[in-house]
Design an enzyme around this catalytic site. Structure first.
Site, PDB file in Angstrom:
ATOM      1  CG  HIS A  59     -22.917 -15.938  33.081  1.00  0.00           C
ATOM      2  ND1 HIS A  59     -22.075 -15.294  33.958  1.00  0.00           N
ATOM      3  CD2 HIS A  59     -24.191 -15.666  33.501  1.00  0.00           C
ATOM      4  CE1 HIS A  59     -22.780 -14.655  34.875  1.00  0.00           C
ATOM      5  NE2 HIS A  59     -24.070 -14.880  34.637  1.00  0.00           N
ATOM      6  CG  ASP A 118     -29.758 -14.420  30.847  1.00  0.00           C
ATOM      7  OD1 ASP A 118     -30.850 -13.844  31.001  1.00  0.00           O
ATOM      8  OD2 ASP A 118     -28.725 -14.081  31.438  1.00  0.00           O
ATOM      9  N   PRO A 138      -5.618  -5.300  11.314  1.00  0.00           N
ATOM     10  CG  PRO A 138      -6.174  -7.172  12.575  1.00  0.00           C
ATOM     11  CD  PRO A 138      -5.016  -6.298  12.205  1.00  0.00           C
ATOM     12  CG  HIS A 161      -1.811  -1.170   1.342  1.00  0.00           C
ATOM     13  ND1 HIS A 161      -3.158  -1.100   1.081  1.00  0.00           N
ATOM     14  CD2 HIS A 161      -1.557  -2.461   1.679  1.00  0.00           C
ATOM     15  CE1 HIS A 161      -3.711  -2.290   1.257  1.00  0.00           C
ATOM     16  NE2 HIS A 161      -2.758  -3.135   1.624  1.00  0.00           N
ATOM     17  CD  GLU A 202     -19.370  -6.823  25.377  1.00  0.00           C
ATOM     18  OE1 GLU A 202     -20.344  -7.159  26.069  1.00  0.00           O
ATOM     19  OE2 GLU A 202     -19.447  -5.999  24.443  1.00  0.00           O
ATOM     20  CG  HIS A 247      -6.092   2.267  -0.408  1.00  0.00           C
ATOM     21  ND1 HIS A 247      -5.592   1.235   0.354  1.00  0.00           N
ATOM     22  CD2 HIS A 247      -6.917   2.971   0.414  1.00  0.00           C
ATOM     23  CE1 HIS A 247      -6.088   1.312   1.577  1.00  0.00           C
ATOM     24  NE2 HIS A 247      -6.896   2.354   1.637  1.00  0.00           N
ATOM     25  NE  ARG A 271     -21.842 -16.257  39.062  1.00  0.00           N
ATOM     26  CZ  ARG A 271     -22.888 -15.453  39.063  1.00  0.00           C
ATOM     27  NH1 ARG A 271     -22.819 -14.279  38.462  1.00  0.00           N
ATOM     28  NH2 ARG A 271     -24.020 -15.804  39.631  1.00  0.00           N
ATOM     29  CG  HIS A 288     -27.240 -14.028  27.061  1.00  0.00           C
ATOM     30  ND1 HIS A 288     -27.993 -13.516  26.028  1.00  0.00           N
ATOM     31  CD2 HIS A 288     -26.865 -12.961  27.821  1.00  0.00           C
ATOM     32  CE1 HIS A 288     -28.075 -12.200  26.162  1.00  0.00           C
ATOM     33  NE2 HIS A 288     -27.396 -11.833  27.236  1.00  0.00           N
ATOM     34  CB  ILE A 293      -8.969   7.422  -1.166  1.00  0.00           C
ATOM     35  CG1 ILE A 293      -9.107   8.638  -2.077  1.00  0.00           C
ATOM     36  CG2 ILE A 293      -8.727   6.163  -1.994  1.00  0.00           C
ATOM     37  CD1 ILE A 293     -10.182   8.510  -3.152  1.00  0.00           C
ATOM     38  CG  ASP A 345     -11.063   8.059   5.424  1.00  0.00           C
ATOM     39  OD1 ASP A 345     -11.815   8.928   5.869  1.00  0.00           O
ATOM     40  OD2 ASP A 345     -10.120   8.289   4.656  1.00  0.00           O
ATOM     41  N   GLY A 346     -10.642   3.920   7.282  1.00  0.00           N
ATOM     42  CA  GLY A 346     -11.068   2.564   7.605  1.00  0.00           C
ATOM     43  C   GLY A 346     -11.070   2.293   9.092  1.00  0.00           C
TER      44      GLY A 346
END
Length: 667
Positions: free
Chosen positions: A466, A474, A117, A27, A416, A258, A363, A478, A186, A154-155
C-alpha cells in the site's frame, strides 16, 4: 557476600567509574549497580567463549540499557575477550575505540547487538530467543540449547516497544528468555515515580511471564534466582532491586550518578568506602586471575559443547553453513543445486506470466515470488496482522505457534515496532533471513529498528505494501507521502520500489543476495500495467536504474520513475511521441543501487538531454538530485485524500494529460 565476589564485582565498578571519568562522559551508575548481578551471571551461568566469541550455541547477553555500556566492556575485558583491551577501555567513547558510548555490534567481539535506543535490546533479545526455538526444532536440542539474557532498565520498560515485545514473547512461551530488570527506581530526570507508577510484577504476569523479585546486591539471592530461571517453562523476569551508583557516598541512589561522571573527589570516596586501594584502571593480579579463570572455564565448557555437535552441523549442508555463518565459501554444500532449482522455478513463473501480461498488484507479484522460495530453510516470514493485505503468507507457509516452532511464518500481531526489532534479533542470531510486512505508512513505527539494522549491516527484508495514494479509500492517514524519502535517507538501506512483476522478482532476488544491508520492498495495493514484456537472466534492477524504453534516437527529455508510476511514464512517453516529442523512460526501482554505479553508467542513463522529469506518487524533493534545478518533478507534496485511487491521481494531476501539458509548456 563473599570477599571474592565483592572484589570481582568491584573491579567492574571501578573500571566503569574510571573510564567514564577519563572520557568526562558516560553513565557510571548502572554498571556500579548491576555489577553484582553481572558477576554471578558470567561466573556461574553464562555459556560463552572468549576464544571463539561467535560459537553457535553460546548464550546471548544483550545490554538493552545500552547507556551502561561500560558494564559490558568491563566484563568482556576481564573474562579474556581480545576484542576489548585495557587501552580500549581507557579510550572509552573516543574515536576508533570499540568501547563506544553505547554498544555497537561487531561480529565476533562479544557485543551481540547495537543498543542505546531504549527497549530495542528487549526486542532483539526476543528475536534471539525465538531464533533459538526455531533452530532447535530444525536441527535438534543436541545442537541448539542455550539461553538469551537481556539486561533492561526502567527506561527500557517505559518505551512502548517493550510492551509489544514482552507480550509477544509471553504469547509464544519463549522459555529460554531471561530478563534482568535493573530496578533502581532512578531515571535521568530523577526518581521514576515522577512519571511511572506501574505494578511491574502484574505487568509481566499479565504477559505470561514468570517474575521474581530479589535484592540485586545479594550474591545468594542472585544465584538462586538465576538457578530457578534455568528450568522455567515460560519467559522469566528477575527484578533486581539495586542502588544506582552503588558505593558512592553522595551520589549512590541518586540521578546524579546516572548520566554524568562522578568526579575525582567522589571516586576517591568510593575507593575508601569499598576498600579499593588501587589506582585508576588498576586491577590487582589476584582479581585478574579469578576473572581469567572464569573465562578459561567458560572456554573449556564451550569447546566441549561445540565438539559434540560440529560433525552434526557439517551434515546439515546449506542450513548448517548458514548457521555458522561460514561466508568465506561462495557456495555452501548443496547450495548451488538448490539455487539452480529455485532459479528454474522463477524462470518458469515469469514465462507463464509473460504469456498473459495481465495487470497485477506488485504485492501479489511478491506473493508469487514467495511461493517459489519457501523451500529456503533459513527464510522466516511474518506480518504485523496484515498477512492477507501484505501477501506475505502463501499456501506453503506454516505458522509458528506457542510451544510449536516448526513453522516458517510468524504472526506478530499489531506490533510493527517490535516486529522489526525482533527481526533484527532473528538475523543477528545466526544465518536466518527474516522478512516482515506491514503498510508503508507504518514504516514510521518501524524506523528506529530499521535504522539499527542498517547500522549493523543485517539482511532483514521489509515488505511495505500500500505504497502510495494508490491504496485509495483508506485515505490520508494510510496514504504514504514522505515515507519513501524518509527511508531513502537512511544510510546502508536499499529501498526497492518495483514497477511490475518482473521487477518485483528481481528486487526480491537482490534483497536475498545482499549480506550487508537490509532492504525495503515497497509494493502497490492496486493493479499495475506490466512495463517489461520480455525476460532474460540479466537482473536489470541490479544497477538501480536502467533504460526501459525510448521513442526515438534524438530525445528531448528523460522520464524517470519508480513503482506504479512507471507505466504512467511510459504512457506519457508514447503520447508525446505522437506529437514528435521523443523521450526515453528510465525505471529507477532503487536509488541507492543506482548511486553506487560508476560515473560512466550514471551519465549514460541521465544524459542526452537537459530536461529530466521525475514521476512518483510521493514527495518530490528527493528526486531533484537527479532532475536538477532545470528539471520537472511530478508527485505529491500534500496529504492524500479518501476516494477511489484513480480519482485521487486525477485530483493531484498525476495523469498523462496534465503531465504532457506541463512538459509541452516547458519545451
Amino acid at each position: 557476600m563473599s570477599k571474592q565476589h565483592r572484589e570481582l564485582a568491584n573491579s567492574i565498578r571501578f573500571l566503569s567509574m574510571d573510564a567514564v571519568q577519563k572520557a568526562n562522559s558516560g553513565h557510571p551508575g548502572m554498571p556500579m549497580g548491576m555489577a553484582d548481578v553481572a558477576t554471578v551471571l558470567f561466573r556461574d551461568f553464562l555459556k560463552f567463549n572468549p576464544k571463539k566469541p561467535d560459537w553457535l550455541n553460546r548464550d546471548r547477553f544483550v545490554l538493552s540499557a545500552g547507556h551502561g555500556s561500560m558494564l559490558l566492556y568491563s566484563l568482556l575485558h576481564l573474562t579474556g575477550y581480545k576484542s576489548v583491551s585495557m587501552e580500549d577501555i581507557k579510550n572509552f567513547r573516543q574515536l576508533e575505540s570499540i568501547c563506544a558510548g553505547h554498544p555497537e555490534y561487531h561480529p565476533g567481539s562479544g557485543i551481540e547487538t547495537t543498543t542505546g535506543p531504549l527497549g530495542q535490546g528487549i526486542a532483539n533479545a526476543v528475536g534471539f530467543a525465538l531464533a533459538e526455538e526455531i533452530l532447535k526444532n530444525k536441527v535438534g536440542k543436541e545442537i541448539i540449547n542455550h539461553k538469551t539474557y537481556v539486561l533492561a532498565g526502567d527506561g527500557c520498560l517505559m518505551e512502548g516497544i517493550s510492551h509489544e515485545a514482552l507480550s509477544f514473547a509471553g504469547h509464544l512461551k519463549l522459555k529460554s528468555l531471561i530478563l534482568l530488570f535493573d530496578n533502581n527506581s532512578i531515571s535521568i530526570d530523577g526518581p521514576t515515580n515522577l512519571a511511572v507508577s506501574d505494578n511491574t510484577k502484574k505487568r509481566f504476569e499479565s504477559y505470561g511471564w514468570d517474575y521474581l523479585d530479589i535484592n540485586g546486591h545479594d550474591e545468594k539471592q542472585i544465584f538462586k534466582a538465576l538457578k530457578k530461571a534455568q528450568k522455567a517453562k515460560k519467559p522469566f523476569a528477575i527484578s533486581c532491586r539495586t542502588t544506582i551508583g552503588y558505593g558512592s557516598p553522595n551520589k549512590g541512589g541518586k540521578a546524579s550518578s546516572h548520566g554524568s561522571p562522578l568526579g575525582e573527589e567522589e571516586i576517591n570516596l568510593v575507593r575508601k568506602k569499598l576498600k579499593w586501594n588501587y589506582k585508576p584502571f588498576e586491577i590487582p593480579n589476584e582479581i585478574k586471575k579469578e576473572w581469567k579463570k572464569i573465562g578459561e572455564k567458560a572456554s573449556l565448557n564451550a569447546e566441549k559443547d561445540e565438539a559434540k555437535y560440529q560433525k552434526k552441523i557439517n551434515k546439515l549442508g546449506w542450513l548448517g553453513w548458514s548457521l555458522t555463518r561460514n561466508f568465506k565459501n561462495n557456495y555452501p554444500p548443496g547450495f548451488k543445486n538448490h539455487k539452480d532449482q529455485i532459479n528454474k522455478s522463477i524462470e518458469k513463473a515469469i514465462k507463464n506470466y509473460l504469456k498473459k501480461l495481465d495487470p497485477i498488484a506488485t504485492r501479489k507479484s511478491s506473493e508469487m515470488f514467495l511461493e517459489l522460495i519457501t523451500s529456503l530453510p533459513n527464510l522466516i516470514g511474518g506480518s504485523a496482522d496484515l498477512a492477507g493485505s501484505n501477501n506475505t503468507k502463501t499456501k506453503k507457509h506454516e505458522a509458528i505457534k506457542p510451544g510449536n516452532f516448526k513453522g516458517n511464518y510468524i504472526h506478530y500481531g499489531v506490533r510493527e515496532h517490535a516486529m522489526c526489532g525482533i527481526m533484527n534479533g532473528l538475523s543477528l542470531h545466526s544465518g536466518l533471513i527474516p522478512y516482515g510486512g506491514t503498510f508503508l505508512i507504518f514504516s514510521d513505527y518501524c524506523k528506529p529498528s530499521i535504522r539499527l539494522a542498517a547500522m549493523m549491516k543485517q539482511r532483514v527484508i521489509y515488505i511495505f505494501t500500500h505504497d502510495s495514494i494508490g491504496l485509495g479509500e483508506d485515505g490520508p492517514t494510510h496514504q504514504p507521502i514522505e515515507q519513501l524519502t524518509n527511508l531513502r535517507s537512511i544510510p546502508n538501506l536499499n529501498v526497492f520500489r518495483p514497477a511490475d512483476t518482473i521487477e518485483t522478482f528481481e528486487c526480491w532476488q537482490l534483497a536475498l543476495e545482499n549480506n550487508n544491508s537490509p532492504s525495503v520492498i515497497a509494493l502497490s495495493r492496486q493493479k499495475v500495467k506490466p512495463v517489461r514484456n520480455e525476460y532474460n537472466k540479466i537482473n536489470k534492477c541490479s544497477k538501480g536504474a536502467y533504460e526501459l524504453m525510448r521513442t526515438g534516437d534524438n530525445i528531448k527529455l528523460i522520464l524517470i520513475s519508480s513503482g506504479s508510476e512507471t507505466s504512467l511514464a511510459c504512457e506519457v512517453s508514447h503520447k508525446l511521441a505522437t506529437e514528435n516529442i521523443y523521450s526515453k523512460v528510465i525505471s529507477m526501482p532503487c536509488q541507492e543501487l543506482f548511486d553506487k554505479q560508476d560515473e560512466a553508467y550514471k551519465k549514460r542513463i541521465l544524459s542526452e538531454t537537459e530536461l529530466l522529469v521525475s514521476i512518483e506518487a510521493s514527495e518530490t524533493e528527493f528526486w531533484k538530485k537527479y532532475t536538477g534545478s532545470n528539471g520537472m518533478n511530478f508527485g505529491i507534496n500534500d496529504f492524500g485524500r479518501s476516494a477511489p485511487y484513480k480519482d485521487i491521481y486525477d485530483h493531484f494531476k498525476l495523469n498523462s494529460k496534465n503531465i504532457i501539458q506541463k512538459i509541452k509548456e516547458r519545451i
